[in-house]
Design an enzyme around this catalytic site. Structure first.
Site, PDB file in Angstrom:
ATOM      1  N   GLN A 173       0.813  -1.207   0.000  1.00  0.00           N
ATOM      2  CA  GLN A 173       0.000   0.000   0.000  1.00  0.00           C
ATOM      3  C   GLN A 173       0.849   1.259   0.000  1.00  0.00           C
ATOM      4  OE1 GLN A 173      -1.176   0.553   4.547  1.00  0.00           O
ATOM      5  NE2 GLN A 173      -1.619  -1.523   3.889  1.00  0.00           N
ATOM      6  N   HIS A 229       0.289   5.689   1.094  1.00  0.00           N
ATOM      7  CA  HIS A 229      -0.625   6.703   1.634  1.00  0.00           C
ATOM      8  C   HIS A 229      -0.332   8.065   1.007  1.00  0.00           C
ATOM      9  CE1 HIS A 229      -1.648   3.710   4.576  1.00  0.00           C
ATOM     10  NE2 HIS A 229      -0.405   3.639   4.978  1.00  0.00           N
ATOM     11  N   GLU A 280       3.549   7.504   8.648  1.00  0.00           N
ATOM     12  CA  GLU A 280       3.498   6.547   9.740  1.00  0.00           C
ATOM     13  C   GLU A 280       4.907   6.103  10.076  1.00  0.00           C
ATOM     14  OE1 GLU A 280       0.915   3.774   7.576  1.00  0.00           O
ATOM     15  OE2 GLU A 280       2.467   2.260   7.750  1.00  0.00           O
ATOM     16  N   HIS A 329       4.730   0.333   0.806  1.00  0.00           N
ATOM     17  CA  HIS A 329       5.163  -0.447   1.968  1.00  0.00           C
ATOM     18  C   HIS A 329       4.176  -1.561   2.301  1.00  0.00           C
ATOM     19  CE1 HIS A 329       2.402   2.577   3.606  1.00  0.00           C
ATOM     20  NE2 HIS A 329       2.088   1.670   4.524  1.00  0.00           N
ATOM     21  N   ARG A 340      -4.417   0.651  -1.818  1.00  0.00           N
ATOM     22  CA  ARG A 340      -3.848  -0.691  -1.994  1.00  0.00           C
ATOM     23  C   ARG A 340      -3.311  -0.870  -3.394  1.00  0.00           C
ATOM     24  NH1 ARG A 340      -8.624  -3.049   0.317  1.00  0.00           N
ATOM     25  NH2 ARG A 340      -8.249  -2.891   2.547  1.00  0.00           N
TER      26      ARG A 340
HETATM   27 ZN    ZN Z   1       0.449   1.927   5.853  1.00  0.00          ZN
END
Ligand code: ZN
Length: 317
Positions: free
Chosen positions: A95, A97, A114, A171, A191
Site C-alpha cells: 500500500q 498513503h 506513519e 510499503h 492498496r
Molecule cells: Zn500503511
C-alpha cells in the site's frame, strides 16, 4: 484532580491478523483474526475512551473538541496523532498513503505519515519498504504487469528496529511481525497489491491503482534517520524521529526516570515490562499494553520500574 488520561480502545478485525493482541497484551479479542488495536485514537473509525479521573467515560475526539486546554490549545480540526499496535500474522496489503494535500482534496481527511517500532518479529520476517521504479511510467507498467519481485524492495527486520514511512512510500508489514505504529490520524490507504487474497466471503479487497500511481514518490527515497540516545542513570531515552507530523521516542526505564514537560502533550504506550507512573503525588500502576496521555497540565512526572514505553509528541514541540 490533574490526572493522566488512561485509555480503553477499539480492536479491528483484519484478514491478516492473529491472536497476539490477546496472548501478548491481554486484550479480549472479539474475533479469530484481529489485526489492530487503535490504542490512542480520536479517528471516527475507532475512538478511544478515557478510563479514569474527572474525564472518565469521555471520548478522545470530544476532549479535543471541547477541552482543548488539555492539549495546550493546540490548533487543528482533528486530534493529529494515532497510535496502533498491529499483529501481522500474514502480510498486510502492499500500500501507499497520500500526503495532506492529496488526502484533503480527494478524501477529506489528513494524509498519512506513519512509523513502525518492531515490538517483535519471528526469524526471517521482512517488510516491503520502497520500490525500484525509475519513472511513473515504469511504476505503472510494472504494476499492470504484476512484476512485484522486480518492483518491490524487501528488507529483513528484527525486534527493536524503527522505520519511518513518509507519505508516498510503497510499503507492507510482513508476516510474523508485531508493531507499534505512530501515525497521522488518517485511515486513507491506497492498496497496490493484495497477494490475490480473498476475504471470508470470497471477495478480493479493493485496489486503488490510479491513486497509488498518483501519490507514490518517484524515484523511491529511503529516509535516513538521525537517531539520538541519552543515558540517564541506567535508563535510556532514544529519539527515533522528529518529523513535521510527530516526534517519536523510546523510554527504556531501569529504576527511576524523571521528566519535565517539553511538548504540549505526550502519548505513551507500555510495550514491555511493568512499573509505576507518578504524577502529582499519585502513583499509577503501569503494565504492558497500557496506553495513556499526559495532558498539558502535567508539568512533571516520574517513572519507576523495568519497562519500555514508546512515546510520541505532536510536531512543533
Ligand atoms: Zn500503511
Amino acid at each position: 484532580m490533574k490526572e493522566p488520561l488512561f485509555l480503553d480502545s477499539i480492536l479491528q478485525e483484519k484478514i491478516w491478523g492473529g491472536q497476539k493482541l490477546h496472548t501478548i497484551f491481554g486484550y479480549e479479542l472479539p474475533a479469530e483474526k484481529v489485526g489492530e488495536y487503535w490504542a490512542i485514537s480520536a479517528h471516527p473509525h475507532g475512538v478511544s475512551t478515557v478510563r479514569n479521573g474527572e474525564f472518565k467515560g469521555h471520548k478522545l475526539d470530544e476532549l479535543w473538541n471541547n477541552h482543548r486546554e488539555l492539549f495546550d490549545n493546540a490548533p487543528g480540526k482533528v486530534f493529529p496523532l494515532l497510535t496502533k499496535i498491529l499483529d501481522a500474522e500474514d502480510y498486510l496489503s502492499v500500500q501507499v498513503h497520500p500526503d495532506d494535500e492529496y488526502a484533503l482534496k480527494h478524501e477529506g481527511e489528513l494524509g498519512k505519515a506513519e512509523c513502525w517500532y518492531i515490538i517483535d518479529a519471528q526469524s526471517g520476517s521482512e517488510i516491503i519498504y520502497g520500490h525500484y521504479a525509475k519513472s511513473r511510467e515504469e511504476l505503472a507498467q510494472m504494476i499492470h504487469e504484476g512484476r512485484w519481485d522486480d518492483l518491490l524492495t524487501r528488507i529483513p527486520v528484527k525486534k527493536g528496529e524503527f522505520y519511518y514511512v513518509p507519505p508516498g512510500t510503497i510499503h507492507a508489514i510482513g508476516e510474523g511481525i508485531l508493531i507499534l505504529e505512530t501515525q497521522q490520524s488518517s485511515d486513507t490507504t491506497y492498496r497496490v497489491y493484495d497477494f490475490d487474497r480473498k476475504d471470508d466471503s470470497g471477495q478480493l479487497r479493493k485496489l486503488h491503482i490510479k491513486q497509488s500511481i498518483d501519490v507514490t514518490t518517484i524515484p523511491g527515497v529511503t529516509p535516513v534517520l538521525d537517531v539520538t540516545k541519552e543515558k540517564v542513570g541506567d535508563s535510556i531515552i532514544t529519539n527515533f524521529v522528529k518529523t513535521p507530523f510527530f516526534n517519536v521516542y523510546e523510554w527504556k526505564v531501569a529504576g527511576e526516570l524523571s521528566f519535565e514537560k517539553q511538548a504540549s502533550y505526550t502519548l505513551a504506550s507500555v510495550i514491555e515490562g511493568r512499573g509505576k507512573l507518578l504524577v502529582n503525588q499519585i502513583s499509577y500502576t503501569l503494565r504492558k499494553g497500557e496506553h495513556f496521555i499526559l495532558p498539558a497540565y502535567v508539568e512533571k512526572w516520574k517513572l519507576f520500574g523495568e519497562m519500555t514505553l514508546i512515546v510520541s509528541e505532536p510536531p512543533g514541540s
